[in-house]
Design a protein around this motif. Structure first.
Motif: not given
Lengths: 337, 181
Positions: A190, A287-289, B73, B76, B81-85, B178
Motif C-alpha cells: 500500500q 496496516s490494520q487500524p 502515525q 503508518e 499509506d494510512r492517513w485516517d488518524s 479496495e
C-alpha cells in the motif's frame, strides 16, 4: 618437438613483454611534467613507497599522498569528459572524483567509520567539485564565474544536496526499520513511499519473541510445581500477568518498538483444567487500524507422580505440566502478497 | 541492518511533483516578472530545489524529536499509506509548508538576484533603483511588491497543481485495491 614449441612460446612471450615494457617506457618518456599522467605516476610511486615503509605512521602518510595524487590525477584526466549518450550531456568526471574522495575519507576514518555518511555526502562532494571547476580559468588561475556560470553553480549544488537527501532518506528508512522491525511483518504494497525489493520474505513480528519468552518463563515457574501452588498462582493472575509482561518484554526491550507491545493473559473457558491464552498485542504502526494480536495457548495439566521419600510409604504428588501450542498469527500477517 | 526496503516511490513522486512545480512556477514568473523564458526556468528550478532541500532537512531533524504517537502515525503513512488518524494534522502541515516555502522562495529569489548581478554596472543600477524606490516608497507601501506577489501566485499555482495530482492519484488508486475483499 613439444619442448621446441615451449621454447618458441617463451621467446615470443619474452619478446612481447619486452616490447610492452619498451612501449610503456616510451609512453612514460612522452609524459609531460605538467599533466594528469604525472599525478597518476606520483600516486603509484607513493603507494610503492607506502608498501616499502615499515613505520605505520609514515606508511599512512605515504598512502594518503597516493590517494590525494590519485584524486587530483583522475579529476584532471576526466575533466570535461562527457558520457557518450546522445541527447544528454553529463560530466561524469566529478562523480568519479567525488566517489574517490568519499572512499578516501571513509578509509582514513574521518567519517567515524560510517559508510552511510560516505554515501550520503557523495553527491554533495561531486556537485562541489563540478562547481569548483567553474572557478578555474585557463592558465591555470582562478576566476569568479560569470552570472550564467553562477546560476549553474546554484542549480548543480542544490541538485547535489537533493540527491544527498534522497540517499539520507534511504538510511532514515533503514533506521526506522531497525527500531521497528515488526514493520517488516506486514506488506508494504500500500505504501507510496517505499518499495520492498525482496517482497516474498515477510519477517516474523517481534511479538513472537515475546510470546516464546513468556512461554519459557511459564515453563520455568510452573512446570513441575505442586498443583496447589499453581492454583494459587492462577488466583493472582492479574498481578502475575504484569510481572510476566515486564519479564517477557525484556526479550525485545532493545527495540524502540517494544513500547507498543503488550502482553495479555487469561484463562480460556470451557477447557479441561486450565488453559491459558497468551496474547501479544501490537498497537504500533500497522496496516490494520487497531493493530493486531498474536496468540498462543498454554495448557496446564495435573500429573500424578509417585515419589518415595525416605523410608515412609509411597505418596502421590500432583504436579503440573505446561504444554504450549505454536504461535497463531493473525489473518493480516498470514496473507502473503 | 540494511534491508531491501528502498524509498523508490518517494523519489519518483518527488521528481514528478518537482517537475510540475517548476513548470508551473516558471510559467508564472515568465508572465509576471519581466524576464526571459530561460531565466524564469532557472529561477523556478533554483527556488524549488532550495525549498525541497530545506524541507528534507526540516523533516530529517523533526522525525528525530517526534513523540511516540506522532512517530507511529508517520510510520503508518510512510509504510502503509494510512492517513485516517491524522487528516487534520496533514492539512495543518500543508498550510505550514505552503507559507514556509513561500518565505523561503521569497528570500531565495532576492539572494539569487544579488548573486547573479554583474559587477560594476549593477551597483549603479542598484543606486538608481534605491533612489527610485525612495521616490516611490509610498506606492510601494500601498501595493505589494511585484516580486513577492509573483512568488505567492507561483507558489499557490504549483501547490494547486500538486494537490490536483495527489487527488487524481487517490481517485485512480482506491478502486482496484479496495474492491478486493
Amino acid at each position: 618437438m613439444k619442448s621446441f614449441f615451449t621454447f618458441l612460446w617463451k621467446i615470443w612471450f619474452i619478446e612481447a613483454a619486452l616490447n610492452g615494457l619498451k612501449a610503456l617506457w616510451k609512453r612514460l618518456q612522452e609524459i609531460q611534467p605538467y599533466s594528469w599522467e604525472t599525478l597518476l605516476l606520483l600516486s603509484l610511486f607513493s603507494w610503492l613507497v607506502a608498501w616499502l615503509i615499515e613505520d605505520p605512521v609514515l606508511r599512512e602518510v605515504a598512502s594518503s599522498f597516493g590517494w590525494i595524487f590519485l584524486i587530483f590525477g583522475v579529476s584532471w584526466a576526466l575533466s570535461g569528459k562527457k558520457l557518450p549518450l546522445p541527447g544528454i550531456q553529463i560530466n561524469y568526471g566529478p562523480w568519479v572524483t567525488g566517489a574517490l574522495i568519499c572512499i578516501f575519507l571513509f578509509r582514513e576514518q574521518i567519517l567515524n567509520d560510517s559508510f552511510s555518511t560516505a554515501l550520503v555526502i557523495w553527491p554533495l562532494i561531486s556537485a562541489s567539485i563540478a562547481a569548483l571547476r567553474r572557478f578555474i580559468a585557463p592558465g591555470p588561475t582562478y576566476k569568479i564565474p560569470d552570472p550564467p556560470g553562477r546560476q549553474d553553480i546554484v542549480i548543480v549544488l542544490l541538485f547535489g544536496i537533493l540527491l544527498s537527501c534522497w540517499i539520507q532518506f534511504y538510511f532514515v528508512v533503514q533506521n526506522w526499520l531497525a527500531d521497528y522491525p515488526s514493520l517488516l511483518a506486514e506488506s508494504f504494497r500500500q505504501s507510496n513511499f517505499v518499495v520492498r525489493l525482496d517482497s516474498d520474505s515477510i519477517d516474523p513480528p517481534q511479538g513472537i519473541l515475546m510470546l516464546n519468552s513468556a512461554e519459557a518463563i511459564l515453563q520455568n515457574d510452573l512446570a513441575g510445581r505442586p498443583w496447589g501452588a499453581v492454583e494459587l498462582w492462577l488466583m493472582n493472575l492479574d498481578s502475575e500477568k504484569q510481572e510476566l509482561e515486564s519479564e517477557a518484554k525484556a526479550s525485545i526491550a532493545r527495540f524502540e518498538e517494544s513500547q507498543w507491545w503488550n502482553l495479555d493473559m487469561f484463562i480460556l473457558q470451557g477447557q479441561p483444567d486450565y488453559t491459558l491464552q497468551l496474547q501479544a498485542i501490537w498497537r504500533g504502526p500497522s496496516s490494520q487500524p487497531q493493530g493486531y494480536t498474536i496468540g498462543k495457548t498454554c495448557a496446564l495439566r495435573q500429573i500424578s507422580t509417585r515419589t518415595v521419600r525416605g523410608a515412609g510409604s509411597p505418596s502421590t504428588v500432583v504436579s503440573t505440566q505446561v504444554t504450549c501450542d505454536p504461535v497463531v498469527l493473525p489473518e493480516a500477517l498470514r496473507v502473503r502478497n | 541492518m540494511n534491508s531491501a526496503v528502498v524509498p523508490l516511490q518517494a523519489i519518483a513522486f518527488q521528481i514528478v511533483l518537482l517537475l510540475t512545480a517548476i513548470a508551473v512556477e516558471a510559467f508564472t514568473f515568465y508572465q509576471r516578472l519581466d524576464i526571459s523564458r530561460k531565466k524564469s526556468v532557472e529561477y523556478a528550478v533554483s527556488l524549488n530545489l532550495l525549498s525541497t532541500v530545506v524541507g528534507w532537512l526540516a523533516f530529517f531533524n523533526l522525525q528525530l524529536v517526534l513523540s511516540p504517537n506522532l512517530k507511529r502515525q508517520l510510520l503508518e503513512v510512510i509504510f502503509f499509506d494510512r492517513w485516517d488518524s491524522n487528516i487534520v494534522l496533514v492539512i495543518l502541515i500543508a498550510f505550514v509548508t505552503f507559507f514556509a516555502s513561500f518565505l523561503i522562495k521569497l528570500q531565495a529569489l532576492n539572494l539569487l538576484q544579488l548573486l547573479l548581478k554583474e559587477g560594476k554596472e549593477e551597483v549603479s543600477q542598484q543606486k538608481s533603483r534605491r533612489y527610485k524606490s525612495l521616490i516611490r516608497s509610498r506606492d510601494d507601501v500601498l501595493e505589494p511588491p511585484k516580486q513577492a506577489n509573483a512568488i505567492l501566485m507561483a507558489n499557490a499555482f504549483s501547490y494547486s497543481a500538486i494537490l490536483l495530482i495527489l487527488l487524481l492519484r487517490i481517485l485512480l488508486q482506491t478502486n482496484p485495491t479496495e474492491v478486493l475483499p
